[in-house]
Every structure is written in structure tokens, then in C-alpha cells.
Design a protein around this motif. Structure first.
Motif, PDB file in Angstrom:
ATOM      1  N   THR A  20     -10.647   1.790  -3.303  1.00  0.00           N
ATOM      2  CA  THR A  20     -10.042   1.846  -4.611  1.00  0.00           C
ATOM      3  C   THR A  20      -8.531   1.888  -4.487  1.00  0.00           C
ATOM      4  O   THR A  20      -7.800   1.230  -5.219  1.00  0.00           O
ATOM      5  CB  THR A  20     -10.529   3.120  -5.341  1.00  0.00           C
ATOM      6  OG1 THR A  20     -11.900   3.300  -5.005  1.00  0.00           O
ATOM      7  CG2 THR A  20     -10.370   2.980  -6.820  1.00  0.00           C
ATOM      8  N   LEU A  21      -8.100   2.685  -3.502  1.00  0.00           N
ATOM      9  CA  LEU A  21      -6.674   2.806  -3.261  1.00  0.00           C
ATOM     10  C   LEU A  21      -6.083   1.462  -2.850  1.00  0.00           C
ATOM     11  O   LEU A  21      -4.998   1.067  -3.261  1.00  0.00           O
ATOM     12  CB  LEU A  21      -6.478   3.807  -2.131  1.00  0.00           C
ATOM     13  CG  LEU A  21      -5.482   4.930  -2.379  1.00  0.00           C
ATOM     14  CD1 LEU A  21      -5.802   6.101  -1.475  1.00  0.00           C
ATOM     15  CD2 LEU A  21      -4.076   4.418  -2.176  1.00  0.00           C
ATOM     16  N   LEU A  22      -6.854   0.755  -2.013  1.00  0.00           N
ATOM     17  CA  LEU A  22      -6.348  -0.488  -1.456  1.00  0.00           C
ATOM     18  C   LEU A  22      -6.452  -1.641  -2.437  1.00  0.00           C
ATOM     19  O   LEU A  22      -5.817  -2.671  -2.267  1.00  0.00           O
ATOM     20  CB  LEU A  22      -7.130  -0.848  -0.187  1.00  0.00           C
ATOM     21  CG  LEU A  22      -7.003   0.118   0.987  1.00  0.00           C
ATOM     22  CD1 LEU A  22      -7.930  -0.302   2.117  1.00  0.00           C
ATOM     23  CD2 LEU A  22      -5.568   0.151   1.482  1.00  0.00           C
ATOM     24  N   PHE A  23      -7.296  -1.449  -3.457  1.00  0.00           N
ATOM     25  CA  PHE A  23      -7.669  -2.583  -4.303  1.00  0.00           C
ATOM     26  C   PHE A  23      -6.471  -3.354  -4.855  1.00  0.00           C
ATOM     27  O   PHE A  23      -6.347  -4.561  -4.650  1.00  0.00           O
ATOM     28  CB  PHE A  23      -8.558  -2.090  -5.449  1.00  0.00           C
ATOM     29  CG  PHE A  23      -9.055  -3.180  -6.335  1.00  0.00           C
ATOM     30  CD1 PHE A  23     -10.027  -4.058  -5.890  1.00  0.00           C
ATOM     31  CD2 PHE A  23      -8.551  -3.335  -7.620  1.00  0.00           C
ATOM     32  CE1 PHE A  23     -10.495  -5.065  -6.708  1.00  0.00           C
ATOM     33  CE2 PHE A  23      -9.015  -4.354  -8.442  1.00  0.00           C
ATOM     34  CZ  PHE A  23      -9.983  -5.210  -7.977  1.00  0.00           C
ATOM     35  N   PHE A  58       0.841  -1.187   0.000  1.00  0.00           N
ATOM     36  CA  PHE A  58       0.000   0.000   0.000  1.00  0.00           C
ATOM     37  C   PHE A  58       0.872   1.231   0.000  1.00  0.00           C
ATOM     38  O   PHE A  58       1.564   1.519   0.982  1.00  0.00           O
ATOM     39  CB  PHE A  58      -0.924  -0.016   1.213  1.00  0.00           C
ATOM     40  CG  PHE A  58      -1.765  -1.234   1.251  1.00  0.00           C
ATOM     41  CD1 PHE A  58      -2.757  -1.419   0.310  1.00  0.00           C
ATOM     42  CD2 PHE A  58      -1.563  -2.227   2.191  1.00  0.00           C
ATOM     43  CE1 PHE A  58      -3.531  -2.572   0.310  1.00  0.00           C
ATOM     44  CE2 PHE A  58      -2.329  -3.374   2.208  1.00  0.00           C
ATOM     45  CZ  PHE A  58      -3.321  -3.536   1.260  1.00  0.00           C
ATOM     46  N   ASN A  59       0.846   1.936  -1.106  1.00  0.00           N
ATOM     47  CA  ASN A  59       1.650   3.153  -1.196  1.00  0.00           C
ATOM     48  C   ASN A  59       1.021   4.229  -0.329  1.00  0.00           C
ATOM     49  O   ASN A  59       0.590   5.255  -0.811  1.00  0.00           O
ATOM     50  CB  ASN A  59       1.684   3.661  -2.637  1.00  0.00           C
ATOM     51  CG  ASN A  59       2.326   2.649  -3.538  1.00  0.00           C
ATOM     52  OD1 ASN A  59       3.199   1.901  -3.114  1.00  0.00           O
ATOM     53  ND2 ASN A  59       1.892   2.616  -4.783  1.00  0.00           N
ATOM     54  N   SER A 118      -1.339   5.897   7.730  1.00  0.00           N
ATOM     55  CA  SER A 118      -2.440   4.994   7.424  1.00  0.00           C
ATOM     56  C   SER A 118      -2.064   3.547   7.737  1.00  0.00           C
ATOM     57  O   SER A 118      -2.928   2.702   7.856  1.00  0.00           O
ATOM     58  CB  SER A 118      -2.872   5.143   5.970  1.00  0.00           C
ATOM     59  OG  SER A 118      -1.787   4.877   5.124  1.00  0.00           O
ATOM     60  N   PHE A 119      -0.763   3.276   7.896  1.00  0.00           N
ATOM     61  CA  PHE A 119      -0.383   1.927   8.342  1.00  0.00           C
ATOM     62  C   PHE A 119      -1.114   1.600   9.637  1.00  0.00           C
ATOM     63  O   PHE A 119      -1.639   0.506   9.824  1.00  0.00           O
ATOM     64  CB  PHE A 119       1.113   1.843   8.644  1.00  0.00           C
ATOM     65  CG  PHE A 119       1.990   1.964   7.443  1.00  0.00           C
ATOM     66  CD1 PHE A 119       1.455   1.920   6.166  1.00  0.00           C
ATOM     67  CD2 PHE A 119       3.359   2.112   7.593  1.00  0.00           C
ATOM     68  CE1 PHE A 119       2.283   2.036   5.065  1.00  0.00           C
ATOM     69  CE2 PHE A 119       4.184   2.223   6.497  1.00  0.00           C
ATOM     70  CZ  PHE A 119       3.646   2.189   5.229  1.00  0.00           C
ATOM     71  N   THR A 120      -1.122   2.621  10.504  1.00  0.00           N
ATOM     72  CA  THR A 120      -1.753   2.434  11.800  1.00  0.00           C
ATOM     73  C   THR A 120      -3.203   2.021  11.614  1.00  0.00           C
ATOM     74  O   THR A 120      -3.728   1.152  12.305  1.00  0.00           O
ATOM     75  CB  THR A 120      -1.694   3.767  12.577  1.00  0.00           C
ATOM     76  OG1 THR A 120      -0.435   4.366  12.316  1.00  0.00           O
ATOM     77  CG2 THR A 120      -1.866   3.519  14.036  1.00  0.00           C
ATOM     78  N   VAL A 180       2.419  -3.224  -7.372  1.00  0.00           N
ATOM     79  CA  VAL A 180       1.438  -2.173  -7.148  1.00  0.00           C
ATOM     80  C   VAL A 180       1.788  -0.896  -7.895  1.00  0.00           C
ATOM     81  O   VAL A 180       1.055   0.078  -7.844  1.00  0.00           O
ATOM     82  CB  VAL A 180       1.280  -1.873  -5.643  1.00  0.00           C
ATOM     83  CG1 VAL A 180       0.671  -3.072  -4.933  1.00  0.00           C
ATOM     84  CG2 VAL A 180       2.614  -1.519  -5.030  1.00  0.00           C
ATOM     85  N   ASN A 181       2.926  -0.917  -8.578  1.00  0.00           N
ATOM     86  CA  ASN A 181       3.346   0.247  -9.344  1.00  0.00           C
ATOM     87  C   ASN A 181       2.955   0.039 -10.811  1.00  0.00           C
ATOM     88  O   ASN A 181       3.426  -0.896 -11.462  1.00  0.00           O
ATOM     89  CB  ASN A 181       4.873   0.375  -9.199  1.00  0.00           C
ATOM     90  CG  ASN A 181       5.389   1.614  -9.849  1.00  0.00           C
ATOM     91  OD1 ASN A 181       4.773   2.137 -10.787  1.00  0.00           O
ATOM     92  ND2 ASN A 181       6.512   2.101  -9.366  1.00  0.00           N
TER      93      ASN A 181
END
Ligand code: HEM
Ligand SMILES: Nc1ncnc2c1ncn2[C@@H]1O[C@H](COP(=O)(O)OP(=O)(O)OP(=O)(O)O)[C@@H](O)[C@H]1O
Ligand SMILES: Nc1ncnc2c1ncn2[C@@H]1O[C@H](COP(=O)(O)OP(=O)(O)OP(=O)(O)O)[C@@H](O)[C@H]1O
Ligand SMILES: [Mg+2]
Ligand SMILES: [Mg+2]
Lengths: 209, 206, 234, 209, 206
Positions: D47-50, A39-40, A45-47, D177-178
Motif C-alpha cells: 500500500t505504501l509503495l503503491f 518512495f517516502n 528501506s532503500f536497501t 507522491v505527495n
């Protein structure tokens, strides 16, 4: 002391078949290691993701070791000699549940605070997570064990088992990430204990043939 | 005290198919019964019924005139050794024995377990690096742990060489002398004494 | 095919161990004196940078130990002399301990400088992975009972893990990370003041002696263990 | 056509031992279904996590089915008869790689666009993910298979295997993920192919004893 | 054309321990060799060395005067059936046979496979619901798929009843008549003819 002996036997087995206690904990850490890469996202947000991932990691470590509960004993014939020992099957099943929980979840529970440190989780958050895991993970172990007993004889399909188990884990996940739900989780664990006890006992009878 | 095992008019059903029927016999303390018969005639099934694994049968099985139900208390009087050798391949023989000791609640001396079938020399080898016969001997050594009155042995002679067959013979003799009884199945021209022979071909519905 | 190490060699090792232990202790005392008292505090970090003298050599030798392990494994495949495997087997737990020291001191250092115990950057993570690689190597020896097999499998694993070493080393250059890029171990002149370099070098030397001492002890134990197991076999 | 036959054999086996094709895809969906429950995040951040989750799901589904590649054949003795068939071991290993990838990853790749629909992922994003997965997943299968060959004889420890495999998956995750890294992934897959081929061949030789 | 298998001064080493040494013998087309010996004397190991599984040995193995290396092309001339029965427990017998056919690249008629050991009647049963002898027969039926010159059978008679031993005997006879050779190990007083007997006890370092 019959019951106690059976648990010790299973714990010994887990311990002999490689140093599982360390393995389970390393597994947790390694799963967590993946988060920052996948997750970039900013470290903050890791937390956010942390407690979710802890739950996923615990679910996976249970799934990955389900074979140890009944399958390995079934395949090599040890289940037979356990079944015709003087123990009632219900007790056998309970002992299996408990020893699997101990050898699998306790190391993870101990590792969680350390992992929390790496992710900058506050002490109180960490505590909540640990309490929730303690309340919920037994139920997950029970359910997993029951389903693996149920599918003992089916074609070697770890995925198949997984697909039945995951939906049953969803309630645990939902309440697990919610800090105030420890009691609900405890309730869930208790319900799954009863359900799993019956299912497993019944299945073992079947597969003894 | 003498024990008595009675099989009355037994019929075995597996997978909705009747395997054998009308089987009746009686075993008493100090007796050895040999079960022979063609492949698939039901030798293994018979032993597993008596052991309490298979519950789908008709007829009666009485031990000391008490009916045997599946997996009940009585069952502790039986010990079954079959083709699955109940060994953890990746543990040493010693570790395997230790696991059994927990199951059978005994702290019996290790020499009493390893002595009869002479397995002492590979006690700290992994089971996976034993030869077939050595593995079978370890598996049969389980008989020496804890007392049980009835020994049910499914093809115990398989893989054993002549010397080891004799060792097993004297182990069984000792067991029978102590009031036990033994039922074993075999297809080879074997060397073990027996008191009664049951040919499953007479009962099988092949 | 077996050990070509004669008995008197073990005696030599035996004799060297106390000498080396004393030397290690002495060098550590000198090094720590310089590090803690006889070197200036950093103008940015203050006294907290003194952790460097503990952290940096530990990190270096953690990497060096794994490289040594990998090369021993390769040498074992090439020459099939079991001593190479014993080298690798002896160094593994020591390397693992150095890795832990680097991780822990790094974390302690990170708190005052970066404001966090841990960050998920490439150097730190790959260092964590190094620890797991050591662990996997050690576990393989325990997980496989057949000695010949265990030797081959663990040697393969030891070689595979080497991929991680350049990743650790160059992660600071390839990715933007929090961690210090090479300042001392550059090929050109090191960009560190001589007053800090001296204690660091002494500490590094102390670590080296420590490593060798531990290694000899472990190596001796491994040889003796092998002798015992062979005696059992015959 | 020897090679082709070997692949067909493995695919048949996968198919016979339950309808694995559907299973793998359902597994993906199930893992994705967990996200909203486990992460109290807004739908936007899904969406970000997808794509991260897709990668985690694919890693897991490979991990969970690793036993099928060599272990089951090893345990029941089929590996022996494969090894002394007329095929060179390298080919056998390749066939195993390919068939495992087909039966495990193709269904997932097909399921991704459907899953993307559920999460409101744009078509182009979806396409990028699929391309990356196609480029990277073979490498992950190869590595997983190689490590499982390497650990064939070790004490039944699925966790142990996992702990060696996960660190090796990290590079795939990073580039996966890139969106622009498909070529890097392809390179990684190629490198892991060579590495895995040697490792597996070597290990199979060892365990044939 | 006749084939010839020569074993010269073989020594087997397992887990750093020498199991047997000085073993020399020769097999020619149409011959059957019986290998006997105590448990752990190295019967299985010998067969697995010849099959190419164990590579840690000293001495020479020549097939038609060509040295056998591990897993090389020659190996297709050998077929090994051991204790692991190479069956997928959860597939039917038919499906198992199908998987073999892919491996051996043949589309040989199914009757030729099921005929010799009479396994036709349980073709569509799951292997897990076969009796031990039935399972062994299915496993041995693999011999009929594809031609290979040397059959290496580790304890093939185990679990088989007298009739089935005869069936196996005629299968071997037929194979030998077609120019094949058979090496099998056994410990029972068995019923199979053999041309030469090798007693591993003479070579074993127990
Ligand atoms: C847990 C956290 C840390 C880890 C895992 C870690 C790891 C490492 C490793 C592996 C090296 C050797 C690299 C090489 O030889 O090129 C190293 C060197 C070094 N580290 Fe750290 N480190 C950590 C934290 C820190 C912190 C907080 C600082 C200071 C701000 C720091 C400063 C240095 C310096 C100055 C070097 C020497 C670089 C050189 O080679 O010239 N490290 N560290
Ligand atoms: N996988 C293995 N690794 C190490 N040693 C082994 C292995 N398998 C067998 N051995 C050892 O090699 C020796 C010979 O074993 P082998 O299986 O060849 O004997 P065998 O003659 O076939 O005996 P049996 O009649 O019991 O089948 C035994 O002492 C055994 O302990
Ligand atoms: N698990 C099972 N489920 C259904 N049927 C079975 C099962 N096991 C065996 N059978 C069938 O029951 C019959 C008797 O099997 P059993 O194993 O009792 O024979 P057996 O006399 O022991 O033969 P063998 O000499 O081959 O060991 C066989 O026809 C077999 O196909
Ligand atoms: Mg039977
Ligand atoms: Mg043998």
C-alpha cells in the motif's frame, strides 16, 4: 572465426550508434535515482528496495533497446544481407544474443557495485546481486530478442511487445531477488536460450520474404 | 569454370495468390539478364526467390545442377541488392563499409570498394546526409566486397545519373568477364547491355 | 558568419597556456600548504574538514561552468556567432570533471561527518543529475553528425539543463537536507572564521586558474578542429 | 475544426497501429503485478509503495511510447506533409501532445482505481492518486515529446533520450507522491507545456531539412 | 487567375557547404519544369527549399510576388512528394488515405483519389505488401487530395512502368490545365512533357 566476426560487427554497430556502454550504465543509475523520490521511505528501506529496482532497471534497459537486436537491421535491409551470408541462421541469432547481452548488460553489471555504494549495500549483498544478474540477465535478453523477432512485422507497437515480454520475465524476477537462486536463474537462462533460439530462427525465416 | 543457373517452370505465390507461373529460363557465366514488366508483375519477387528469401514457390531452381534450398551453403554465391539499401542512416559510409567487411569476412582494400562507383569523396559523411543517388551508389558498392557468382539487382538504375549508370555497367562487365552472371530488373529505357530479356508480363497473372 | 578569431589570437592563447599552467601550479602549492598545514582543524570535525578546501571550490566551479555553458548557448542563439558554441563545447568536459571532483570529495567528506558515503537528499541528487546533464550535452555533439544541427540541438539542451542550477543552489534552503546550507557564499557576511577563509580563497583562486588554463587548451583544440573540418569541406 | 482533425488523425493512427488503449492499461497492471514478486515485503507495505509504483509505471509507459509522437511520422515522411499542411507548427505540436496524452495516459488513469482495488487502496487515497496523475501526467508527456523531438535525428538511441528525460521527471515524481501537491503538479505541467511547445516547434523546424 | 513562382539568385547551403548558386528561373501557371543534373547536384535540395523545408538559403523565392517564408500560410499552396513516401507501412492503403484526408480537411470522393493512378485494386492491402511501383503510385495519389497550386515532385517516375508514367503525365496535364504548375526532377530519359528544363549541373559547385 565467422561467429566471432558477427559478434564484433554487432558490437561495433552498438558502439557506433552512440557510446552505448556509458548510456546503459547511466540509465541504471538514473532509474535508481528515482527511488528515494518516489518512495517516502527511510534510507534503510532503500536497501530493501535496491535489488528489486536493479532487476526492474535491467528489465527496462533490455526492453528499451530490444529494437536494436533485429528491428533496426530488418528495417534498413541489413537483415537480408546477414541472412544470405554464409552463416547458418542459428549462429546469426546466437551472435545477436551475445552481442546484445555484452553491450547492454555488462555495463550495467559493472555499474551495480558503484550504485550499491550509493545505497549503502553491503559488499556481500552486492556480490549476490551481481552473481544473480550474471546468471539471469542472459535469459532475459534471449527472451526479449526472441519476442522482438516474432513481432518484427507487426504494427509498430513497443508496448505490445513489452506486454508479451514482461510476464515471461516474472520467473527471473522472482528468483532474481532471492539470493540463493543463482543456479535456478542459470537454468532459466539455459531453457530460454533454447526456446529463443528456435523462435528467433523460425521468425527470421518468415520475415525474410 | 562456368556456372549455370536454371529456372524451371517457376510459379510464385505471395499471400495465397499466384503472381506468375510457367517461368523457365537459363543463365550462364558472363551473361546479363534484364527483367522487365509492369508494376506488380513479379520482378522483385522473382529476384527474391532466386536469392532465397521467398521459399513459397513451385518449380525448380538449379545452380550448377544443384537444387537451391533456402539459406543453405550455396547461397553465399548470390548477392542481392534491392530497394532497401542495407545502410545504417546514422553511421558514416566508411563505418557502413566496415560493418559489411565483417559480414563478408574480407579485408579487401577500401579503394577496391570505393573505386568502381566513385564513392570515395563521401566516405566520412553520414549516410543520412547523402543524396538519393549517392546513397544508391554506396548501396551498390557492396557488390565489390567478396566474390559471389550471381548478382541479383532489383532496379539498380533508379536515382543514378547517366554517368553513374555507365560506371555500374562497367562494374557488371568486369564481374561477368570474371565468370560471374548478373540478373537485374528495370523499367526505364536504360543504358545497360544485356544478353537476354525476360518480360514478366508474359508470365504474370495480373 | 564564421570564426572571427584571427590566427594570431591562437598564438596568443598558445603563449598564455604555459604561463597560466605555472601560475596554477604555484597557487595550488600555496593553497594546499595553507589548507593542510597552516589552518586550524575544525573544533567539531577535526582534520577531516580540510577536504573542504578541495570540495567547495570544485562544487562552485562545477555550477559556474554550467552557468557559463548555458549563457554561451543563449548568446549563441542571440548573436549566432559560432564562437559562443565553441565556448560551451570547450567548458563542458571541464565542468563534468569538476562535478565528479565535487561528488567524490563530498562523498569522502560525508563518511566521517554524516556517517555515510552518500545520502539521497536533494543537493546530492541534483548534483548527480548535473553530471548527467553535462554528459548529455557532450554526447549530443557526438550523436549528431550534421554540424549545424548538432550546434542547434546541443545549445537547446544546454539551456534546458540550466533549470537544475537553481535547484542545486537552493535545495538546501527549500528542503531539509543533510548538506551544509550556504555559509560562505551568503550575500551577508560569511559565517566562517577568517583563518579558514584565507586558504579557501587561495584554493578557489587556484581552481579558477586551473579552469581557465584547461578552458584555453580545450578552446584552442576546438578552433583547430573546426579549421580542419572546414578545410576538408572546401 | 482544423485542430480537432489533427487530433483525430493521431488518435486514429494510434488506434490503427494496434489497440493501444488496452495495451497502455495492461502495461500498468503488469508493472504493478511485478511488485509483490520483486519486493519481499509484507502486503501492508504494498500500500505504501503503491502510489510510487503508479508514478514509475506512468513514467515508463510514456518513455516506452515516445517513438510514436514524432519519430514514426518523421521516419516515414508523414511529418513533412504535416509540416506543410496549412496548420501552424505550434498547433501541430499541441495536437500531438494532446492525442498522445489521450491514447497513453487516459487508459492508465482509468485502470488505476481497478489496480487500487487489487492492492486494497482506500477509495480516498485512490482519488488523490488519480487527481495527481491527471494534473501531472500531461507535463510528463509534453517533456517527453519535446525531448524526443529534439533528438529526432540523433543516432538511434532510445536510451540516450531516456537519460535526458528522467532527470526532468524527478520534480513530477517528488510532488506526485505527495497527496497535497496537485496544484503544484498542475503548475509544473503548465510550465512544461510552454517549454515543450517551444522546444518541439523549434526542433521540428530543424529536422524538416 | 494565373500564378507565378520566381526563384531569384538562389544559393543553397547544406551542412556549411554551398551546394549550388546563381540559380534564377520563373514558373507560371500551366507550366511543367523538369530539373535534371548529376547525382548530388542539388535537385532534391532545390525542391525542398521551394517546399519550405530547407530554410538555410540565400536569394529570394516569390510566389505571386509574395516572399515565401518557412512554413507560413502560403505553404498550403505547395505539395511535395519525395523519396520518403509518407506511407504507414503497417496500415492498409485505405487507412493511409483516410489519415491524409484528415490532414487535408477534405471529404473528397475516394474514386477521385484512386482513379488517376489506378490504385483501387489494392485499397485494402497493407502497404508493406505492395510492390515498389504500387507503393510509389499510392504515394503520388496524395496529389489528388485537396487543391494546391504548385506540385513539387522529386523523382516521381522512379519504379513506375511506362503505362503508369503516362497516367502520371495525364494527371499532371489536368492539374496544369486547372491553373496549376508542376516542378519535377528526374534523371531518366523520361516520357513526361515539360515546358522548361533546368540543368542543375550549370549551377552546382561539385
Ligand atoms: C557527495 C556529496 C556532496 C555533494 C554532491 C556536495 C555538493 C556541493 C555543492 C554543489 C556545493 C556548492 C553549493 C553552493 O554554491 O551553494 C557545495 C558546497 C559546500 N559543501 Fe558540499 N557536497 C557534498 C558533501 C558535503 C559534505 C559531506 C560537507 C560537509 C559536511 C559539505 C560541505 C559543504 C560546504 C561547507 C559548502 C560551502 C557552502 C557555501 O556555499 O557556503 N558538502 N557542496
Ligand atoms: N540532409 C542533408 N544534410 C547535409 N547535406 C545534404 C543532405 N542531403 C543532401 N546533402 C548534400 O547536398 C548535396 C545535394 O543533394 P541533393 O539530394 O539535393 O542532390 P540531388 O541532385 O537530389 O541528387 P540525386 O540525383 O542523387 O538525388 C549532396 O552533395 C548531398 O551530399
Ligand atoms: N511482402 C509481400 N507480401 C504479399 N504480397 C506481396 C508482397 N510484396 C509484393 N507482393 C505482391 O506481389 C506482386 C508482385 O510484386 P513485386 O514486388 O514482385 O512486383 P514488381 O514486378 O517488382 O513490381 P514493381 O515494378 O512495382 O517493383 C504484387 O502484386 C504485390 O502486391
Ligand atoms: Mg519491384
Ligand atoms: Mg535527389
Amino acid at each position: 572465426m565467422l561467429f566471432y566476426n558477427l559478434i564484433i560487427r554487432d558490437l561495433k554497430l552498438a558502439f557506433y550508434s552512440s557510446t552505448n556502454f556509458l548510456l546503459a550504465a547511466s540509465f541504471l543509475i538514473l532509474i535508481l535515482v528515482l527511488i528515494p523520490f518516489v518512495f517516502n521511505a527511510s534510507p534503510d528501506s532503500f536497501t530493501l528496495l535496491f535489488s528489486g529496482f536493479i532487476w526492474i532497471a535491467i528489465a527496462l534497459s533490455i526492453l528499451l533497446t530490444l529494437d536494436r537486436v533485429f528491428n533496426s537491421d530488418y528495417e534498413d535491409g541489413n537483415l537480408e544481407i546477414i541472412l544470405i551470408s554464409q552463416f547458418p541462421i542459428e549462429l546469426i541469432v546466437c551472435a545477436k544474443f551475445i552481442s546484445h547481452w555484452i553491450s547492454n548488460c555488462i555495463p550495467i553489471i559493472i555499474a551495480i557495485p558503484i550504485a550499491g555504494l550509493l545505497f549503502n549495500i553491503s559488499l556481500s549483498d552486492n556480490l549476490y546481486i551481481v552473481v544473480n544478474i550474471i546468471a539471469g540477465s542472459p535469459g532475459m535478453v534471449f527472451i526479449g530478442a526472441a519476442i522482438s523477432a516474432l513481432t518484427l512485422g507487426s504494427k509498430r507497437a513497443s508496448l505490445y511487445k513489452t506486454i508479451i515480454v514482461i510476464p515471461l520475465y516474472i520467473p527471473f524476477m522472482i528468483f532474481g531477488v532471492n539470493q540463493e537462486s543463482s543456479l535456478v536463474l542459470l537454468g532459466l537462462s539455459m531453457i530460454s536460450f533454447i526456446f529463443s533460439l528456435f523462435t528467433s530462427t523460425y521468425s527470421l525465416h518468415l520475415y525474410a520474404e | 569454370m562456368t556456372n549455370k543457373l536454371e529456372i524451371n517452370d517457376l510459379e510464385c505465390i505471395r499471400n495465397e495468390k499466384s503472381i506468375f507461373q510457367n517461368l523457365t529460363f537459363k543463365v550462364e557465366s558472363s551473361q546479363t539478364i534484364l527483367i522487365t514488366g509492369k508494376n506488380g508483375s513479379g520482378k522483385t519477387s522473382l529476384l527474391r526467390i532466386i536469392a532465397g528469401f521467398i521459399v513459397n514457390y513451385k518449380g525448380e531452381i538449379l545452380f550448377n545442377s544443384k537444387k537451391i534450398n533456402d539459406f543453405n551453403k550455396l547461397i553465399a554465391d548470390f548477392k542481392f541488392v534491392g530497394q532497401k539499401n542495407s545502410l545504417k542512416e546514422n553511421l558514416t559510409v566508411q563505418q557502413n563499409i566496415e560493418l559489411w567487411q565483417y559480414l563478408y569476412q574480407t579485408t579487401i582494400d577500401i579503394d577496391q570498394i570505393t573505386g568502381p562507383l566513385n564513392i570515395k569523396s563521401f566516405l566520412d559523411k553520414d549516410v543520412s546526409s547523402l543524396s538519393d543517388g549517392q546513397r544508391k551508389r554506396v548501396s551498390l558498392s557492396r557488390l565489390t566486397i567478396s566474390q559471389s557468382k550471381v548478382w541479383l539487382l532489383d532496379e539498380p538504375l533508379v536515382y543514378l545519373d547517366a554517368d553513374k549508370v555507365k560506371l555500374l555497367g562497367s562494374l557488371i562487365d568486369k564481374h561477368n568477364k570474371d565468370g560471374g552472371m548478373t540478373i537485374y530488373s528495370s523499367n526505364t529505357k536504360n543504358n545497360l547491355d544485356y544478353n537476354k530479356l525476360i518480360n514478366m508480363d508474359n508470365y504474370a497473372l495480373l | 558568419m564564421y570564426l572571427k578569431i584571427p590566427n594570431h589570437f591562437i598564438n596568443i592563447i598558445q603563449a598564455w597556456i604555459p604561463i597560466l599552467s605555472l601560475l596554477t601550479l604555484a597557487t595550488f602549492s600555496v593553497g594546499l600548504y595553507f589548507a593542510l598545514f597552516n589552518s586550524p582543524p575544525d573544533y567539531l570535525q577535526g582534520d577531516s574538514m580540510r577536504i573542504m578546501y578541495v570540495h567547495v571550490p570544485a562544487a562552485w566551479f562545477a555550477l559556474a561552468s554550467y552557468s557559463f555553458l548555458s549563457f554561451s548557448c543563449i548568446a549563441w542563439f542571440v548573436f549566432r556567432n559560432p564562437n559562443f558554441n565553441l565556448f560551451a563545447k570547450s567548458i563542458a568536459p571541464i565542468g563534468a570533471v569538476f562535478t565528479i571532483i565535487a561528488l567524490v570529495t563530498g562523498s569522502i567528506w560525508g563518511k566521517p561527518t554524516w556517517g555515510t558515503w552518500w545520502a539521497w537528499d536533494a543537493r546530492l541528487t541534483s548534483m548527480l543529475v548535473l553530471f548527467f546533464l553535462y554528459a548529455a550535452y557532450i554526447m549530443t555533439w557526438q550523436a549528431i553528425a550534421n554540424k549545424e544541427l548538432a550546434a542547434k540541438i546541443s545549445a537547446t539542451l544546454g539551456i534546458i539543463g540550466f533549470i537544475n542550477i537553481p535547484i542545486i543552489k537552493f535545495s538546501v534552503d527549500w528542503w531539509n537536507t543533510l548538506h551544509q546550507p550556504a555559509t560562505i557564499s551568503k550575500l551577508s557576511a560569511p559565517s566562517i572564521h577568517i583563518s579558514m577563509l584565507t586558504p579557501l580563497m587561495i584554493m578557489t583562486f587556484a581552481y579558477l586558474l586551473f579552469l581557465i588554463t584547461l578552458f584555453l587548451i580545450r578552446f584552442k583544440i576546438e578552433i583547430l578542429e573546426q579549421k580542419i573540418s572546414r578545410a576538408k569541406n572546401i
